[in-house]
Enzyme design. Structure first.
Site, PDB file in Angstrom:
ATOM      1  N   ASN A  29      17.910 -33.257 -49.959  1.00 29.40           N
ATOM      2  CA  ASN A  29      17.580 -32.034 -49.217  1.00 29.40           C
ATOM      3  C   ASN A  29      18.854 -31.190 -49.198  1.00 29.40           C
ATOM      4  O   ASN A  29      19.762 -31.431 -48.410  1.00 29.40           O
ATOM      5  CB  ASN A  29      17.145 -32.411 -47.800  1.00 29.40           C
ATOM      6  CG  ASN A  29      16.763 -31.201 -46.984  1.00 29.40           C
ATOM      7  OD1 ASN A  29      16.953 -30.048 -47.408  1.00 29.40           O
ATOM      8  ND2 ASN A  29      16.236 -31.435 -45.801  1.00 29.40           N
ATOM      9  N   ARG A  89      13.556 -31.806 -51.820  1.00 33.33           N
ATOM     10  CA  ARG A  89      12.874 -30.872 -50.926  1.00 33.33           C
ATOM     11  C   ARG A  89      13.150 -29.459 -51.420  1.00 33.33           C
ATOM     12  O   ARG A  89      14.309 -29.080 -51.630  1.00 33.33           O
ATOM     13  CB  ARG A  89      13.395 -31.027 -49.508  1.00 33.33           C
ATOM     14  CG  ARG A  89      12.762 -30.023 -48.589  1.00 33.33           C
ATOM     15  CD  ARG A  89      13.399 -30.016 -47.228  1.00 33.33           C
ATOM     16  NE  ARG A  89      12.770 -28.982 -46.423  1.00 33.33           N
ATOM     17  CZ  ARG A  89      13.389 -28.294 -45.483  1.00 33.33           C
ATOM     18  NH1 ARG A  89      14.669 -28.517 -45.226  1.00 33.33           N
ATOM     19  NH2 ARG A  89      12.749 -27.378 -44.795  1.00 33.33           N
ATOM     20  N   HIS A 123       7.492 -26.247 -43.210  1.00 34.20           N
ATOM     21  CA  HIS A 123       7.371 -27.580 -42.589  1.00 34.20           C
ATOM     22  C   HIS A 123       6.148 -28.334 -43.106  1.00 34.20           C
ATOM     23  O   HIS A 123       5.629 -29.233 -42.440  1.00 34.20           O
ATOM     24  CB  HIS A 123       7.212 -27.486 -41.048  1.00 34.20           C
ATOM     25  CG  HIS A 123       8.460 -27.162 -40.301  1.00 34.20           C
ATOM     26  ND1 HIS A 123       8.441 -26.473 -39.106  1.00 34.20           N
ATOM     27  CD2 HIS A 123       9.761 -27.429 -40.551  1.00 34.20           C
ATOM     28  CE1 HIS A 123       9.673 -26.346 -38.660  1.00 34.20           C
ATOM     29  NE2 HIS A 123      10.500 -26.913 -39.521  1.00 34.20           N
ATOM     30  N   ARG A 156      16.138 -19.264 -33.639  1.00 35.31           N
ATOM     31  CA  ARG A 156      15.309 -18.205 -34.233  1.00 35.31           C
ATOM     32  C   ARG A 156      14.401 -17.593 -33.174  1.00 35.31           C
ATOM     33  O   ARG A 156      13.890 -18.307 -32.309  1.00 35.31           O
ATOM     34  CB  ARG A 156      14.429 -18.751 -35.366  1.00 35.31           C
ATOM     35  CG  ARG A 156      15.200 -19.236 -36.566  1.00 35.31           C
ATOM     36  CD  ARG A 156      14.242 -19.521 -37.733  1.00 35.31           C
ATOM     37  NE  ARG A 156      14.920 -20.293 -38.754  1.00 35.31           N
ATOM     38  CZ  ARG A 156      14.545 -21.511 -39.154  1.00 35.31           C
ATOM     39  NH1 ARG A 156      13.479 -22.088 -38.638  1.00 35.31           N
ATOM     40  NH2 ARG A 156      15.227 -22.135 -40.087  1.00 35.31           N
ATOM     41  N   GLU A 158       9.649 -36.853 -43.004  1.00 36.76           N
ATOM     42  CA  GLU A 158       9.510 -36.032 -44.216  1.00 36.76           C
ATOM     43  C   GLU A 158      10.098 -36.729 -45.435  1.00 36.76           C
ATOM     44  O   GLU A 158       9.564 -36.626 -46.530  1.00 36.76           O
ATOM     45  CB  GLU A 158      10.199 -34.676 -43.980  1.00 36.76           C
ATOM     46  CG  GLU A 158       9.453 -33.843 -42.962  1.00 36.76           C
ATOM     47  CD  GLU A 158      10.297 -32.728 -42.363  1.00 36.76           C
ATOM     48  OE1 GLU A 158      11.027 -33.009 -41.390  1.00 36.76           O
ATOM     49  OE2 GLU A 158      10.229 -31.608 -42.864  1.00 36.76           O
TER      50      GLU A 158
END
Ligand code: ADP
Length: 416
Positions: free
Chosen positions: A19, A100, A189, A254, A401
């Site tokens: 990732n 990813r 996601h 965010r 994940e």
């Protein structure tokens, strides 16, 4: 040096899961059958001279962490350095490498084996994700150079949401923006939402004999980044993130949903560029901005309990926005069977889950305080945190994940 498990046709062994973010690199060696990690690495400040990589190896239940300085100022260099070090360790055979990738646009509806054409398409999609795809692509390039005999697989954050109907992915903006620039909702996601919704469906099928083909689930992934997805019969039909991860829920740093006119107002008042303002919406907003304290829910929960007004406000706005979106997503499902909570906050923050369920009581979600305090661990079905009854339930399902990326990689290697 580890052998290449796929080369001899065998797929037993581990998958290297990569990732590669804009300033960080995460790498793990994951057994796709058991989820066990023989190794995990976290690189920070990648791209700067003081970059460090913490490398943890686990053997026989014992973990050892060493910190290395990848004397490289690029992602590519840092990852190549780490992979070289990995090859020197006594590790299980490698099946393949799973990467990813954040943005797969409308091109990728599932995970794919990487060839030169796929890599080119990932680069082309950088127009939609300039902060993420270039870093993801350089991770793939570095890993292919160091591990050329292994299959590399790209797993996209957006792919799970490609089943959304047009009515849920179109913005009401000039047609040219959509047709020429690809301005639409893609969602993010997806790997987490897919893993967690599949696991929840399995739990509910095993425990209650529910039909997974008709199950109506909202998955709320609440971590530093937050998004919620409506999953109908295993397929994503609606989600809160949009063109980028900025839309939707309030997150650590965010803003989530915002009137786009705010950007013009702030630009007029401060003289800042749109790029700088959007940077602040990504990195200096959310819980951090509302609290004036921290983006971390643990810190905010402690301070809120002591009466800190900013921490209280931040958690209230966070929970209110999350509850509104969960309720809105039930429109895309025509009802609700299960609300599934995951991510660092969803899996651990008892107080936030309690506040969220309190705002969703009208949907028939009634907290079971003891089960919530125990994260649903002692409940039937596993993870349940609402009172038993005929209505919908809420449950906690930990995400993984990396395991899903490892499984997809192993499956594609096997097919090949
Ligand atoms: P990322 O999106 O970076 O993977 P995580 O999923 O780890 O982030 O989520 C980070 C968030 O989870 C932080 O706000 C953190 O405070 C929260 N969190 C983690 N552990 C706990 C805990 N035990 N109690 C409350 N909140 C927690």
């Amino acid at each position: 040096m580890p052998s290449s498990g796929s080369v001899g046709g065998s797929v037993s062994g581990s998958v290297v899961v990569v990732n590669c973010g804009s300033s960080s690199v995460k790498l793990a060696l994951v057994d796709p059958r058991t989820g066990e990690r023989a190794l995990s690495c976290l690189g920070e400040r990648i791209g700067s001279p003081d970059a460090v990589v913490h490398m943890t190896t686990t053997s026989g239940g014992e973990s050892t962490t060493r910190t290395i300085n990848p004397a490289a100022t690029t992602h590519r260099g840092a990852l190549a350095h780490v992979l070289q070090r990995l090859l020197d360790l006594d590790l299980p055979p490698l099946v393949g490498v799973g990467h990813r990738v954040v943005q797969g646009g409308s091109v990728f509806r599932g995970s794919v084996r990487v060839d030169d054409r796929v890599l080119e398409q990932i680069h082309e999609l950088s127009a939609l994700a300039p902060l993420h795809n270039p870093a993801n692509a350089s991770g793939i390039e570095a890993a292919r150079a160091v591990l050329p005999d292994l299959e590399h697989v790209a797993v996209f954050d957006t792919a799970f949401h490609q089943t959304m109907p047009e009515v849920n992915y179109r913005y009401a903006v000039p047609a040219r923006w959509y047709e020429e620039f690809g301005v639409r909702r893609y969602g993010m996601h997806g790997t987490s939402h897919r893993f967690v919704s599949q696991r929840a469906a399995q739990i509910l099928t095993d425990a209650d004999g529910r039909d997974p083909g008709t199950l109506r689930t909202v998955v709320a992934h609440l971590g530093n980044g937050c998004s919620a997805t409506a999953v109908l019969g295993g397929r994503s039909v609606d989600t809160t993130m949009g063109l980028t991860p900025l839309e939707g829920l309030v997150m650590g740093t965010r803003s989530g949903d915002l009137d786009p006119a705010v950007i013009e107002l702030v630009a007029d008042r401060t003289g800042e560029s749109v790029t700088e303002i959007v940077r602040q919406l990504n990195s200096a907003s959310g819980l951090l901005a509302l609290s004036g304290l921290s983006n971390d829910v643990r810190t905010l929960s402690g301070k809120a309990a002591e009466g800190h007004a900013g921490a209280r406000l931040a958690l209230d706005v966070f929970v209110h926005r999350a509850a509104k979106h969960v309720a809105a997503l039930t429109v895309s499902l025509g009802g609700l069977d299960a609300l599934v909570l995951t991510g660092g906050i969803g899996e651990n923050a008892v107080n936030v889950r309690s506040m969220l369920l309190g705002r969703l009581a009208h949907l028939g979600l009634v907290e079971d305080p003891a089960a919530n305090a125990d994260h649903g661990r002692g409940s039937t079905p596993a993870g349940r945190i609402t009172a038993p009854g005929p209505g919908p339930l809420a449950m906690v399902v930990p995400t993984d994940e990396e395991l899903l990326i490892a499984r997809d990689t192993a499956a594609l290697v096997r097919q090949h």
